[in-house]
Motif scaffolding. Structure first.
Motif, PDB file in Angstrom:
ATOM      1  N   TYR A  18       6.600  -5.896 -23.506  1.00 43.56           N
ATOM      2  CA  TYR A  18       6.767  -6.893 -24.571  1.00 43.56           C
ATOM      3  C   TYR A  18       5.415  -7.463 -24.985  1.00 43.56           C
ATOM      4  O   TYR A  18       5.149  -7.680 -26.165  1.00 43.56           O
ATOM      5  CB  TYR A  18       7.671  -8.047 -24.101  1.00 43.56           C
ATOM      6  CG  TYR A  18       9.120  -7.673 -23.875  1.00 43.56           C
ATOM      7  CD1 TYR A  18       9.650  -6.503 -24.409  1.00 43.56           C
ATOM      8  CD2 TYR A  18       9.967  -8.506 -23.142  1.00 43.56           C
ATOM      9  CE1 TYR A  18      10.973  -6.176 -24.199  1.00 43.56           C
ATOM     10  CE2 TYR A  18      11.299  -8.182 -22.938  1.00 43.56           C
ATOM     11  CZ  TYR A  18      11.798  -7.028 -23.457  1.00 43.56           C
ATOM     12  OH  TYR A  18      13.104  -6.704 -23.263  1.00 43.56           O
ATOM     13  N   VAL A  19       4.551  -7.717 -24.001  1.00 44.94           N
ATOM     14  CA  VAL A  19       3.243  -8.296 -24.310  1.00 44.94           C
ATOM     15  C   VAL A  19       2.461  -7.367 -25.235  1.00 44.94           C
ATOM     16  O   VAL A  19       1.896  -7.809 -26.244  1.00 44.94           O
ATOM     17  CB  VAL A  19       2.443  -8.563 -23.018  1.00 44.94           C
ATOM     18  CG1 VAL A  19       1.013  -8.947 -23.353  1.00 44.94           C
ATOM     19  CG2 VAL A  19       3.096  -9.647 -22.195  1.00 44.94           C
ATOM     20  N   LEU A  25       1.685  -7.327 -32.978  1.00 42.81           N
ATOM     21  CA  LEU A  25       2.366  -8.110 -34.013  1.00 42.81           C
ATOM     22  C   LEU A  25       1.628  -9.414 -34.288  1.00 42.81           C
ATOM     23  O   LEU A  25       1.493  -9.829 -35.438  1.00 42.81           O
ATOM     24  CB  LEU A  25       3.801  -8.424 -33.579  1.00 42.81           C
ATOM     25  CG  LEU A  25       4.819  -7.316 -33.715  1.00 42.81           C
ATOM     26  CD1 LEU A  25       6.145  -7.768 -33.145  1.00 42.81           C
ATOM     27  CD2 LEU A  25       4.987  -6.951 -35.184  1.00 42.81           C
ATOM     28  N   THR A  26       1.167 -10.054 -33.226  1.00 46.31           N
ATOM     29  CA  THR A  26       0.610 -11.390 -33.393  1.00 46.31           C
ATOM     30  C   THR A  26      -0.751 -11.340 -34.090  1.00 46.31           C
ATOM     31  O   THR A  26      -1.072 -12.206 -34.898  1.00 46.31           O
ATOM     32  CB  THR A  26       0.546 -12.133 -32.044  1.00 46.31           C
ATOM     33  OG1 THR A  26       0.619 -13.532 -32.282  1.00 46.31           O
ATOM     34  CG2 THR A  26      -0.718 -11.840 -31.261  1.00 46.31           C
ATOM     35  N   THR A  27      -1.552 -10.282 -33.831  1.00 43.97           N
ATOM     36  CA  THR A  27      -2.835 -10.211 -34.551  1.00 43.97           C
ATOM     37  C   THR A  27      -2.579  -9.942 -36.029  1.00 43.97           C
ATOM     38  O   THR A  27      -3.210 -10.548 -36.888  1.00 43.97           O
ATOM     39  CB  THR A  27      -3.748  -9.116 -33.974  1.00 43.97           C
ATOM     40  OG1 THR A  27      -2.959  -8.020 -33.567  1.00 43.97           O
ATOM     41  CG2 THR A  27      -4.534  -9.612 -32.789  1.00 43.97           C
ATOM     42  N   ALA A  38       7.798  -2.699 -39.072  1.00 38.72           N
ATOM     43  CA  ALA A  38       7.776  -1.279 -38.713  1.00 38.72           C
ATOM     44  C   ALA A  38       7.054  -1.030 -37.392  1.00 38.72           C
ATOM     45  O   ALA A  38       7.002   0.111 -36.934  1.00 38.72           O
ATOM     46  CB  ALA A  38       7.108  -0.475 -39.826  1.00 38.72           C
ATOM     47  N   HIS A  39       6.525  -2.100 -36.782  1.00 37.62           N
ATOM     48  CA  HIS A  39       5.725  -1.925 -35.576  1.00 37.62           C
ATOM     49  C   HIS A  39       6.492  -1.208 -34.461  1.00 37.62           C
ATOM     50  O   HIS A  39       5.944  -0.352 -33.773  1.00 37.62           O
ATOM     51  CB  HIS A  39       5.264  -3.302 -35.088  1.00 37.62           C
ATOM     52  CG  HIS A  39       4.141  -3.258 -34.101  1.00 37.62           C
ATOM     53  ND1 HIS A  39       2.933  -2.685 -34.389  1.00 37.62           N
ATOM     54  CD2 HIS A  39       4.060  -3.700 -32.813  1.00 37.62           C
ATOM     55  CE1 HIS A  39       2.144  -2.785 -33.319  1.00 37.62           C
ATOM     56  NE2 HIS A  39       2.805  -3.388 -32.365  1.00 37.62           N
ATOM     57  N   GLY A  40       7.773  -1.534 -34.306  1.00 34.75           N
ATOM     58  CA  GLY A  40       8.576  -0.906 -33.250  1.00 34.75           C
ATOM     59  C   GLY A  40       8.745   0.587 -33.489  1.00 34.75           C
ATOM     60  O   GLY A  40       8.610   1.394 -32.564  1.00 34.75           O
ATOM     61  N   SER A  41       9.025   0.960 -34.736  1.00 31.56           N
ATOM     62  CA  SER A  41       9.217   2.380 -35.053  1.00 31.56           C
ATOM     63  C   SER A  41       7.921   3.142 -34.847  1.00 31.56           C
ATOM     64  O   SER A  41       7.932   4.284 -34.381  1.00 31.56           O
ATOM     65  CB  SER A  41       9.664   2.553 -36.502  1.00 31.56           C
ATOM     66  OG  SER A  41      10.708   1.688 -36.773  1.00 31.56           O
ATOM     67  N   LEU A 220      12.554  -2.998 -29.870  1.00 33.76           N
ATOM     68  CA  LEU A 220      11.193  -3.375 -29.484  1.00 33.76           C
ATOM     69  C   LEU A 220      10.627  -4.443 -30.408  1.00 33.76           C
ATOM     70  O   LEU A 220      10.037  -5.428 -29.956  1.00 33.76           O
ATOM     71  CB  LEU A 220      10.280  -2.148 -29.560  1.00 33.76           C
ATOM     72  CG  LEU A 220       9.962  -1.407 -28.284  1.00 33.76           C
ATOM     73  CD1 LEU A 220       8.945  -0.320 -28.573  1.00 33.76           C
ATOM     74  CD2 LEU A 220       9.446  -2.349 -27.216  1.00 33.76           C
ATOM     75  N   VAL A 221      10.796  -4.243 -31.716  1.00 29.33           N
ATOM     76  CA  VAL A 221      10.156  -5.165 -32.650  1.00 29.33           C
ATOM     77  C   VAL A 221      10.849  -6.522 -32.620  1.00 29.33           C
ATOM     78  O   VAL A 221      10.203  -7.562 -32.744  1.00 29.33           O
ATOM     79  CB  VAL A 221      10.096  -4.549 -34.073  1.00 29.33           C
ATOM     80  CG1 VAL A 221      11.403  -4.652 -34.801  1.00 29.33           C
ATOM     81  CG2 VAL A 221       8.990  -5.208 -34.872  1.00 29.33           C
ATOM     82  N   VAL A 222      12.155  -6.525 -32.398  1.00 31.93           N
ATOM     83  CA  VAL A 222      12.859  -7.805 -32.289  1.00 31.93           C
ATOM     84  C   VAL A 222      12.354  -8.573 -31.077  1.00 31.93           C
ATOM     85  O   VAL A 222      12.075  -9.777 -31.146  1.00 31.93           O
ATOM     86  CB  VAL A 222      14.382  -7.562 -32.206  1.00 31.93           C
ATOM     87  CG1 VAL A 222      15.088  -8.813 -31.738  1.00 31.93           C
ATOM     88  CG2 VAL A 222      14.922  -7.133 -33.557  1.00 31.93           C
ATOM     89  N   LYS A 223      12.204  -7.880 -29.960  1.00 33.51           N
ATOM     90  CA  LYS A 223      11.674  -8.536 -28.764  1.00 33.51           C
ATOM     91  C   LYS A 223      10.245  -9.026 -29.028  1.00 33.51           C
ATOM     92  O   LYS A 223       9.862 -10.114 -28.611  1.00 33.51           O
ATOM     93  CB  LYS A 223      11.695  -7.573 -27.569  1.00 33.51           C
ATOM     94  CG  LYS A 223      13.094  -7.216 -27.088  1.00 33.51           C
ATOM     95  CD  LYS A 223      13.797  -8.419 -26.519  1.00 33.51           C
ATOM     96  CE  LYS A 223      15.299  -8.266 -26.467  1.00 33.51           C
ATOM     97  NZ  LYS A 223      15.776  -7.389 -25.428  1.00 33.51           N
ATOM     98  N   GLY A 224       9.470  -8.201 -29.736  1.00 38.08           N
ATOM     99  CA  GLY A 224       8.096  -8.601 -30.041  1.00 38.08           C
ATOM    100  C   GLY A 224       8.060  -9.888 -30.852  1.00 38.08           C
ATOM    101  O   GLY A 224       7.281 -10.803 -30.558  1.00 38.08           O
TER     102      GLY A 224
END
Lengths: 285, 318, 407
Positions: A18-19, A25-27, A38-41, A220-224
């Motif tokens: 997750y980190v 995502l955070t940057t 789209a980061h998770g995909s 993944l992206v939802v968790k992110g």
């Protein structure tokens, strides 16, 4: 007691994943204000690519990971240049729609290139350590260590290098950064390249610890994003703390409350944090 | 308002849709038209919060789920008539939205989208796991349609149901138009422009945002209720994240803030994926690419492009 | 070469004639379109794609053997497949398109219960026959819809047999870890528990996991603390394989039973053979090399050759539907009268081309509910593969009565 320690350890490995997702995502969010859905995909793509390079192309696993990370960097640069840059001036909703379109495209490509079966990256690491009734699989240990190393190098990069300082300058005040001569055209490219590389690493970890299957990208992206809210938007320490908190919360919720509602409990914690500290655990007020 | 021909186009479309059963025989198109009209209701709601107030909410399908399960369960457990439960559904949904929106909307900024996304997931998890109430993933079958063979109208007939959804979609579009024209609509647009300024002149912006959020949910609740009685089958899958994203798409593709936008956008999100069936495995890729290109080259949506063209032709004539 | 040309011509004629109203072409060799609605993309495509492949393969088998013979004509099957993503709305759209636009009367596929239930809710009013494959939710056939049949037996039919088996082996405290948010898995566990109780055992835990979960260590750690005699794993192969792996990683040394229907390849992709050693799978005798008949082995070979990967164990449910449909159409003597074909389906004995081993009820493949039953078996992982150990006694006729009583 053993159970509690075991559960916390269980949560740390997934927390590390997750980190890494959240760092990317955070940057992006902190600097460009884009909810890069789209980061998770893209992470999934990285994991699948690694598996493909290692199995079909016969590369050694570490070389395959390095190659996939390089591809990830180029892909990130291309995404910024071709998809997000044209909508930069418009409302942030437009960037979000572009993100949705990208998600569909990458998901479709994954399906075409790598098929519909779940992809598992075989590492051959199957030893299990046991200390006083608490068991730690070798692989999980390495994943936690690798995540820690990546987080440390990311922090060093942002704190100690000129490019890193430029990125922070743009994040804090775009106009002032321009006046100080920071190249604001290049910064987004670098940010997207790095965050996609981190995403690829997360994909590799998911693929070796667990599996990459259709639908995992969205998960993944939802968790992110949940980590982002927990930790504070744009904050790197926030992403680290938030990811660990989310991973451990899920493990404890599944182990001590209800496995069916573990995600619900994790979201409840997220919303509670938001109410008490709207800026997130580590965000600036 | 700014774009008169939109009303003309809307009126023409309404007449066309009412005559649709006469024009086309294939029930397939009629079926898609009903779905698109249901989506119009949801998208008109989404437009209030997204188009006017400028806040992306990713829970519209989740609220449709509350409306759909609301009307179904009220009918099953209290033996209420279909008309009544359909009427109650938007209010039930609005109550949930009030409870969810009150805490999350006091938080300003971009977190809102992600929090609403979490709400949608929470709704999905509860619908899936509370099996004693919702039958879980297996879903609920045999949801009754309004009317019957002995009633005035038999809504098991697709053409009749098309008329019903058309009337409802028209009424809700009218309601959305009234809200947009009112002082509330003006304040919402001011919030989109500059929320701090709105606060500075002493208007409690969060109350207006909450109103938009709850109203959007009520629209979704009605859409969900109509969906449930039309399909006669619901399960959580229908009200997942992907469908909430469709609602957002409908608004932006049609044209944010414009009254005709959600209507056009709803038809777009229902018909385009169906049309792309010929592309088979490449459907997702083409759809995604189309979205990106559309957003880059027509950021104000289809209505925006149309009004530009209209303005240009007017200028040409004068 | 010649046959290929004729086939192409027939397909072309079908393509031209299709949109204009279908069956008016006067040639002796005609085309019969059959439709598929299944998850070809998305999470459920793991089940949907192999089903669609199996249907295409079965149609080609029939065409190569001269097609479907009705009167003096023989019909070549033409498969048209639409993606429903396993989503109920999409499935409704896909089937509407198949019926209204593609003018298809016979619709197969349906790997997902939600999508199948949504279509089942209106299919009775249509001039069409629906043949469900892998969707296991009991209610799909519990309503006795006259123009719907299903090859896969409901999960609780198998769960009861499994519970009796585990009870007989003397386990008193069994912990369950399953995809319990999925209706038919919960039904399996309910039926399992009932039979286990009769044998004096009980289930001491019911832990759940989601379709996308791959980290089950929290649930397993909790179960480990409870010291059960045995573990029952109920769910799709992909997550289940991780449970077996992680249970070893957590040092759990208890007998493990499952209801997963995974192939060797699917498990070995996740876990080592040592981690799988001794695991039981209590399930319908689906397509695995150990339980397969000659037909089954041939099907496995052809599929592997054609698609470059082995078939999923459950994909033959859809394959068998195509052959059952062929025989029913021939018995009814018509391709147009769907009511007659639907009636003929319920009168059919299991066809010789069937891959699964069906237990006929009163000599018929589908009972009056439209439901088929296969034998249940106990398989154990030994030395790298599934070994068929024994048949699980199961009473198809009694279950058929029970299913009809739910109406």
């Amino acid at each position: 007691m053993i159970e509690l320690v075991q559960q916390i350890l269980n949560g740390l490995a997934i927390g590390g994943v997750y980190v890494l997702v959240a760092l990317g995502l955070t940057t992006v969010f902190g600097i460009l204000g884009i909810a890069h859905f789209a980061h998770g995909s893209v992470s999934m793509f990285g994991g699948c690519l690694t598996c493909f390079l290692a199995v079909s192309a016969g590369l050694p696993l570490l070389a395959a990971i390095a190659a996939a990370m390089a591809v990830g960097f180029v892909l990130g640069v291309a995404i910024e240049l071709l998809a997000y840059r044209p909508v930069r001036g418009a409302s942030h909703i437009n960037a979000f729609i572009v993100a949705l379109g990208l998600t569909m495209m990458v998901e479709g490509l994954n399906l075409q290139l790598f098929g519909h079966e779940q992809v598992v990256i075989l590492t051959g690491l199957s030893r299990v350590f046991e200390i006083g009734g608490v068991t730690i699989p070798e692989l999980r240990l390495y994943v936690i260590l690798a995540a820690a190393a990546l987080i440390a190098s990311m922090t060093l990069f942002v704190e100690r290098t000129r490019t890193g300082q430029a990125i922070r300058a743009v994040a804090e005040n775009r106009e002032a950064a321009i006046l100080m001569g920071v190249n604001v055209q290049a910064i987004p490219l670098i940010v997207f390249g790095i965050s996609t590389t981190l995403g690829v690493c997360a994909g590799v970890m998911v693929g070796s610890l667990f599996a990459i299957a259709p639908g995992i990208g969205e998960w993944l992206v939802v968790k992110g994003f949940a980590v982002l809210i927990l930790g504070g938007l744009g904050s790197i320490p926030g992403a680290v703390i938030g990811g660990m908190v989310l991973g451990v919360t899920e493990a404890l919720a599944a182990g001590f409350v209800s496995s069916a509602y573990k995600d619900l409990i994790a979201f409840a914690v997220m919303i509670a944090v938001l109410l008490m500290r709207p800026q997130g655990l580590m965000g600036k007020a | 308002m700014q774009f008169r021909p939109a009303y003309l186009a809307l009126a023409a479309a309404a007449v066309g849709l009412a005559l649709l059963p006469q024009i086309i025989v294939a029930k397939y198109y009629l079926h898609l038209s009903i779905l698109a009209l249901i989506w119009t209701i949801a998208a008109q709601g989404q437009n209030l919060i997204q188009g006017h107030a400028g806040y992306v909410s990713i829970v519209q399908a989740g609220f449709m789920g509350i409306g759909a399960y609301g009307t179904t369960l009220l009918g099953m457990h209290f033996a209420l008539p279909v008309w009544l439960t359909m009427l109650l559904a938007p209010f039930v949904t609005a109550l949930f939205a009030l409870a969810a929106g009150y805490p999350s909307l006091r938080v300003k900024g971009r977190c809102f989208a992600i929090v609403t996304l979490a709400y949608n997931l929470v709704i999905f998890i509860v619908l899936t796991n509370w099996t004693s109430l919702t039958h879980g993933e297996a879903g609920i079958t045999g949801i009754p349609k309004p009317g019957g063979p002995d009633g005035w109208f038999d809504f098991r007939d697709r053409a009749t149901f098309n008329c019903l959804t058309l009337i409802l979609a028209g009424a809700m579009t009218g309601l959305a138009w009234l809200i947009a024209r009112s002082r509330i609509g003006q304040t919402l647009r001011a919030i989109r422009q500059n929320e701090d300024l709105v606060g500075a002149i002493g208007i409690p912006a969060w109350k207006y945002k909450l109103f938009a959020f709850v109203a959007a949910a009520a629209f979704a609740g009605l859409a969900g209720a109509v969906y449930a009685h039309y399909q006669s089958f619901i399960n959580p899958e229908v009200f997942g994240l992907a469908q909430s994203l469709d609602a957002i798409l409908a608004v932006i593709v049609g044209g944010s803030g414009a009254i005709a936008g959600p209507f056009i956008g709803a038809f777009f999100v229902v018909f385009l994926p169906e049309y792309l069936r010929f592309a088979d495995a490449f459907r997702l890729i083409i759809y995604g690419l189309a979205l990106i290109l559309a957003t880059i080259f027509m950021p104000r949506g289809i209505v925006g492009v149309a009004s530009d063209l209209w303005a240009r032709s007017r200028r040409g004539r004068e | 070469m010649m046959r290929k040309l004729t086939l192409a011509a027939a397909a072309l004629a079908g393509a031209i004639a299709g949109p204009l109203g279908g069956s008016s072409a006067a040639a002796a060799e005609r085309t019969l379109r059959i439709g598929v609605s299944d998850a070809l993309t998305g999470g459920a495509s793991v089940y949907g794609l192999p089903q669609a492949n199996a249907i295409r393969m079965a149609a080609d088998e029939i065409n190569a053997a001269g097609g479907v013979k009705v009167g003096g004509d023989s019909y070549m099957l033409d498969v048209i497949a639409h993606d429903d993503k396993g989503n109920p709305t999409e499935a409704t759209n896909a089937v509407r398109k198949l019926i209204d636009f593609d003018e298809v009367k016979y619709i197969l596929g349906f790997c997902c219960s939600g999508a199948a239930s949504a279509v089942a809710s209106f299919i009775a009013d249509e001039d069409a026959v629906m043949l469900v494959g892998n969707a296991a939710e009991r209610s799909i056939t519990a309503r006795g819809i006259p123009n719907l049949v299903r090859t896969r037996p409901p999960a609780d039919y198998t769960g009861a047999a499994a519970g009796a088996f585990v009870g007989k082996r003397g386990h008193k405290r069994v912990a369950v870890l399953g995809a319990l948010d999925v209706g038919f898995y919960a039904l399996y566990v309910d039926a399992f528990e009932k039979e286990l109780n009769k044998a004096g055992g009980q289930t001491i835990a019911r832990e759940s996991f989601g379709l996308k979960d791959r980290d089950m260590t929290p649930q397993l750690t909790k179960i480990r603390e409870m010291n059960p005699d045995a573990l029952l794993v109920v769910g799709y192969v992909e997550p289940a394989a991780f449970i077996y792996r992680q249970s070893v990683e957590l040092g759990m040394d208890i007998p493990r039973y499952g209801f997963t229907s995974g192939s060797e390849e699917q498990f070995l992709r996740v876990a080592t053979s040592e981690q799988m050693e001794g695991v039981w799978d209590l399930r319908p005798t689906e397509l695995t090399l150990q339980s397969a008949t000659e037909t089954g082995l041939a099907c496995h070979r052809n599929y592997t050759e054609r698609y470059g990967m082995p078939p999923s164990p459950s994909s033959p449910y859809a394959h068998d539907n195509v052959h059952a449909l062929k025989h029913a159409i021939e018995a009814a003597g018509t391709v147009d009268d769907t009511r007659a074909v639907a009636r003929a389906l319920r009168e059919l004995a299991p066809p010789s081309e069937a891959v699964m081993q069906y237990l006929p009820v009163d000599g018929k493949m589908f009972d009056r509910n439209g439901q088929a039953y296969t034998a249940n078996g106990a398989f154990q992982w030994r030395g790298g593969k599934w070994v068929y150990v024994e048949e699980l006694p199961s009473d198809a006729k009694a279950y058929s009565e029970f299913l009809a009583s739910l109406r």
